[in-house]
Design a protein around this motif. Structure first.
Motif, PDB file in Angstrom:
ATOM      1  N   UNK A 262     -14.522  27.049 -17.590  1.00 37.13           N
ATOM      2  CA  UNK A 262     -14.475  25.625 -16.594  1.00 37.13           C
ATOM      3  C   UNK A 262     -15.593  25.279 -15.787  1.00 37.13           C
ATOM      4  N   UNK A 263     -15.981  26.023 -15.065  1.00 37.60           N
ATOM      5  CA  UNK A 263     -16.982  25.482 -14.102  1.00 37.60           C
ATOM      6  C   UNK A 263     -18.143  25.237 -14.902  1.00 37.60           C
ATOM      7  N   UNK A 264     -18.860  27.139 -16.312  1.00 40.07           N
ATOM      8  CA  UNK A 264     -19.909  26.941 -16.655  1.00 40.07           C
ATOM      9  C   UNK A 264     -19.841  25.453 -17.503  1.00 40.07           C
ATOM     10  N   UNK A 265     -18.739  24.792 -17.812  1.00 41.45           N
ATOM     11  CA  UNK A 265     -18.968  23.886 -19.033  1.00 41.45           C
ATOM     12  C   UNK A 265     -19.033  22.619 -18.280  1.00 41.45           C
ATOM     13  N   UNK A 266     -18.692  22.387 -16.812  1.00 38.95           N
ATOM     14  CA  UNK A 266     -18.820  20.957 -15.487  1.00 38.95           C
ATOM     15  C   UNK A 266     -20.326  21.348 -15.907  1.00 38.95           C
TER      16      UNK A 266
END
Length: 198
Positions: A106-110
């Protein structure tokens, strides 16, 4: 049951504080004022929910945020643009169940929509091998080590190139489409003035 990753809610801050301070030596303790500061200023502050219970949280800041962590400052002295994971905590009963991997996806996609690199650290003084292996499996590499001056903890400083960022930057020029999954947290957007693209 599935893992839900979503923005933290203000009434959950006491639970976040308890999760953090029960996490052991790999995470620095927090107080209520610091957790509230994160709520007001963090660009990314999300929790994991599983079976209706909070299972963990992740807090992150973009390089233009002026975050006051010495580890953040270490990265900022060496890199013009990055997204920094300040801390990730997974409840002990949920470790090994995929919550950490869900957070990192999730944080990488953000981050990859906004920054060329993702940065974090792993403390080396308290059995770091599982954490280093976890981060290595996500493509992080050590770029140096840093001793935090206020707590005298040695950290492995890790970075990962975000290969989608150049395409997003070149295609959208720093103005992302207004979609639910591309929006920043409202609290953070009121406080940050990050320059677009590099």
């Amino acid at each position: 049951m599935s893992i839900v990753i979503r923005d933290v809610r203000e009434h959950e801050l006491d639970s976040v504080l308890a999760l953090n301070n029960n996490a052991g030596l790999a995470i620095l303790p927090l107080d209520a004022a610091r957790v509230h500061h994160f709520y007001e200023h963090a660009e990314y502050f999300r929790v994991a929910e599983r079976d209706g219970n909070l299972s963990g949280f992740l807090v992150g800041f973009g390089s233009g945020s002026g975050h006051d962590s010495s580890n953040f400052a270490w990265f900022a002295e060496r890199n013009p643009s990055f997204f920094y994971i300040d801390r990730i905590v997974v409840a002990s009963r949920r470790r090994g169940g995929g919550v950490g991997r869900a957070f990192y996806a999730d944080v990488q996609s953000y981050a990859e929509l906004r920054f060329p690199q993702l940065a974090c650290e792993v403390f080396l003084d308290h059995g770091a091998d599982p954490a280093l292996l976890f981060h290595g499996s996500f493509g992080f590499k050590e770029v140096g080590q840093h001793v935090m001056p206020d707590v005298h903890v040695r950290a492995s400083m890790l970075m990962k190139e975000l290969c989608s960022y150049p395409w997003v930057r070149d295609t959208y020029g720093g103005v992302l489409p207004d979609l639910p999954w591309t929006r920043e947290r409202k609290a953070a957007s009121l406080h940050s003035e990050r320059p677009t693209g590099t």
